[in-house]
Scaffold this motif. Structure first.
Motif, PDB file in Angstrom:
ATOM      1  N   ASP A  47       4.186 -30.648  14.724  1.00 47.92           N
ATOM      2  CA  ASP A  47       4.482 -29.221  14.685  1.00 47.92           C
ATOM      3  C   ASP A  47       5.689 -28.868  15.555  1.00 47.92           C
ATOM      4  OD1 ASP A  47       3.590 -26.735  13.518  1.00 47.92           O
ATOM      5  OD2 ASP A  47       3.102 -26.092  15.556  1.00 47.92           O
ATOM      6  N   ALA A  48       5.941 -29.677  16.597  1.00 44.90           N
ATOM      7  CA  ALA A  48       7.102 -29.460  17.459  1.00 44.90           C
ATOM      8  C   ALA A  48       8.393 -29.963  16.825  1.00 44.90           C
ATOM      9  CB  ALA A  48       6.887 -30.140  18.806  1.00 44.90           C
ATOM     10  N   GLY A  49       8.297 -30.525  15.621  1.00 46.43           N
ATOM     11  CA  GLY A  49       9.495 -31.001  14.939  1.00 46.43           C
ATOM     12  C   GLY A  49       9.928 -32.390  15.359  1.00 46.43           C
ATOM     13  N   VAL A  50       9.035 -33.134  16.005  1.00 45.14           N
ATOM     14  CA  VAL A  50       9.345 -34.492  16.443  1.00 45.14           C
ATOM     15  C   VAL A  50       9.016 -35.468  15.313  1.00 45.14           C
ATOM     16  CG1 VAL A  50       8.723 -36.305  18.103  1.00 45.14           C
ATOM     17  CG2 VAL A  50       8.973 -33.928  18.862  1.00 45.14           C
ATOM     18  N   GLY A  51       9.908 -36.419  15.061  1.00 41.62           N
ATOM     19  CA  GLY A  51       9.674 -37.407  14.023  1.00 41.62           C
ATOM     20  C   GLY A  51       8.597 -38.402  14.411  1.00 41.62           C
ATOM     21  N   LEU A  52       7.962 -38.996  13.399  1.00 40.44           N
ATOM     22  CA  LEU A  52       6.966 -40.045  13.620  1.00 40.44           C
ATOM     23  C   LEU A  52       7.421 -41.315  12.917  1.00 40.44           C
ATOM     24  CD1 LEU A  52       3.418 -38.465  13.120  1.00 40.44           C
ATOM     25  CD2 LEU A  52       4.451 -39.253  15.263  1.00 40.44           C
ATOM     26  N   PHE A  53       7.531 -42.406  13.670  1.00 45.23           N
ATOM     27  CA  PHE A  53       7.738 -43.721  13.097  1.00 45.23           C
ATOM     28  C   PHE A  53       6.366 -44.383  13.097  1.00 45.23           C
ATOM     29  CE2 PHE A  53      12.489 -44.757  13.697  1.00 45.23           C
ATOM     30  CZ  PHE A  53      12.852 -43.418  13.589  1.00 45.23           C
ATOM     31  N   LEU A  54       5.836 -44.659  11.910  1.00 45.15           N
ATOM     32  CA  LEU A  54       4.476 -45.178  11.784  1.00 45.15           C
ATOM     33  C   LEU A  54       4.497 -46.631  11.328  1.00 45.15           C
ATOM     34  CD1 LEU A  54       2.720 -42.132  10.056  1.00 45.15           C
ATOM     35  CD2 LEU A  54       2.749 -42.730  12.489  1.00 45.15           C
ATOM     36  N   GLY A  55       3.882 -47.502  12.126  1.00 45.41           N
ATOM     37  CA  GLY A  55       3.776 -48.912  11.774  1.00 45.41           C
ATOM     38  C   GLY A  55       2.687 -49.134  10.756  1.00 45.41           C
ATOM     39  N   VAL A  56       3.048 -49.632   9.574  1.00 43.62           N
ATOM     40  CA  VAL A  56       2.091 -49.701   8.468  1.00 43.62           C
ATOM     41  C   VAL A  56       1.799 -51.118   7.985  1.00 43.62           C
ATOM     42  CG1 VAL A  56       2.579 -47.374   7.645  1.00 43.62           C
ATOM     43  CG2 VAL A  56       3.931 -49.285   6.755  1.00 43.62           C
TER      44      VAL A  56
END
Length: 336
Positions: A256-265
């Motif tokens: 919600d703060a506009g921070v990106g997420l790099f998700l290890g999948v």
């Protein structure tokens, strides 16, 4: 909701950092081939001391030379062959980068070890960890900030048209905050660091990097999302398997703060990869729990392996990076 402009396009994927092997040009060719929208500079710890995460980070320190002891990296009185070896590895990586990607005009990611992971991994001259001495930690953070600024400037010189992302690796940070880092003897634990102090040291490094887009990577449990945002991280990189439902509020606040997420999948070592749809399902499930619209996922989330790939086979590296890229595109197309 805060609106953030991300340097990557929708449906992006990238790597975390490390690769197997010893040839920087070959590793970079693989990255450029499999991750064309958001490539990164691969790190090759198989080359030995100075190419490992701590040695590579220590080589960036300004006026804080290091050398290698049987117990690990230690501060020195003067630069020696171990420092020179770390710098030589980095120079060869940058030569390969300039040769193969000098004209790259999109986003490009580089990685450095963060101040708390270095403080937990480097010893004082007397033999205990830098983390034990608050004054030494402040000196290390300031030195690293100067070194990172110089490194970013050098990368910009090599690939002047690229939009740089700076990933700061902090796998030790949760243990630093919780007081779980063992002393040099191993018989006790070092005192926990207060969150405002940890945040300030990390902010110092981020701010010195100028306009390089700051990403903080932490593949450990208990990622301190709020602290990382407070330090200036514009994206946070995590292992999706280590994002429990109890962390949903913290992750949701981050999104919600506009921070990106790099998700290890996908795993960082060789395994039989599941079907493409199954690879993307944990990402969809997280997004459903958070309650954000699917279209936002494709813009704000970047897919990665769970951690570095140094322990994987070259064949698996290609397959893992390709799978991250294909899964990111699938999620983007489904959201459209």
């Amino acid at each position: 909701m805060t609106t953030t402009s991300f340097p990557w396009g929708p449906g992006a994927a990238t790597g975390v950092g490390s690769h197997p092997g010893t040839d920087p040009a070959e590793a970079l060719r693989i990255v450029l081939g499999e991750l064309p929208e958001l490539p990164h500079l691969p790190e090759l710890p198989d080359r030995g001391p100075g190419a490992d995460m701590i040695g590579r980070g220590a080589g960036l320190l300004v006026e804080l030379p290091v050398h290698l002891e049987p117990s690990g990296w230690r501060l020195s009185d003067r630069p020696g062959r171990d420092t020179r070896r770390a710098l030589d590895h980095l120079a060869r990586d940058l030569d390969a980068l300039e040769e193969l990607a000098g004209g790259h005009d999109g986003p490009f990611k580089i990685q450095v070890a963060g101040p708390w992971t270095l403080a937990a991994g480097i010893e004082l001259r007397g033999g205990d960890r830098v983390l034990r001495d608050p004054g030494a930690v402040r000196d290390l953070a300031a030195s690293l900030a100067e070194g990172v600024a110089a490194h970013v400037a050098e990368v910009r010189r090599r690939i002047p048209r690229a939009s740089l992302l700076l990933q700061i690796d902090e796998p030790a940070l949760p243990a630093v905050l919780a007081g779980r880092i063992p002393s040099a003897s191993g018989f006790s634990r070092l005192r926990a660091v207060e969150a405002p102090i940890a945040e300030e040291a990390l902010r110092q490094v981020i701010e010195k990097a100028g306009d390089a887009f700051p990403v903080v990577h932490c593949c450990a449990p208990d990622v301190p999302y709020r602290l990382l945002r407070g330090a200036g991280a514009k994206a946070i990189s995590v292992d999706l398997r280590m994002v429990p439902e109890r962390a949903d509020d913290a992750v949701g606040e981050t999104v919600d703060a506009g921070v990106g997420l790099f998700l290890g999948v996908v795993p960082g070592t060789d395994t039989a990869l599941p079907a493409l749809r199954r690879t993307g399902e944990p990402v969809r499930e997280l997004w459903r729990r958070l309650g954000f619209p699917p279209a936002r996922l494709a813009r704000q989330v970047v897919l990665t392996p769970a951690c570095g790939l140094a322990g994987a086979s070259p064949r698996y590296v290609r397959a893992a990076l390709k799978r991250c890229h294909e899964t990111a595109r699938m999620l983007y197309e489904a959201a459209g």
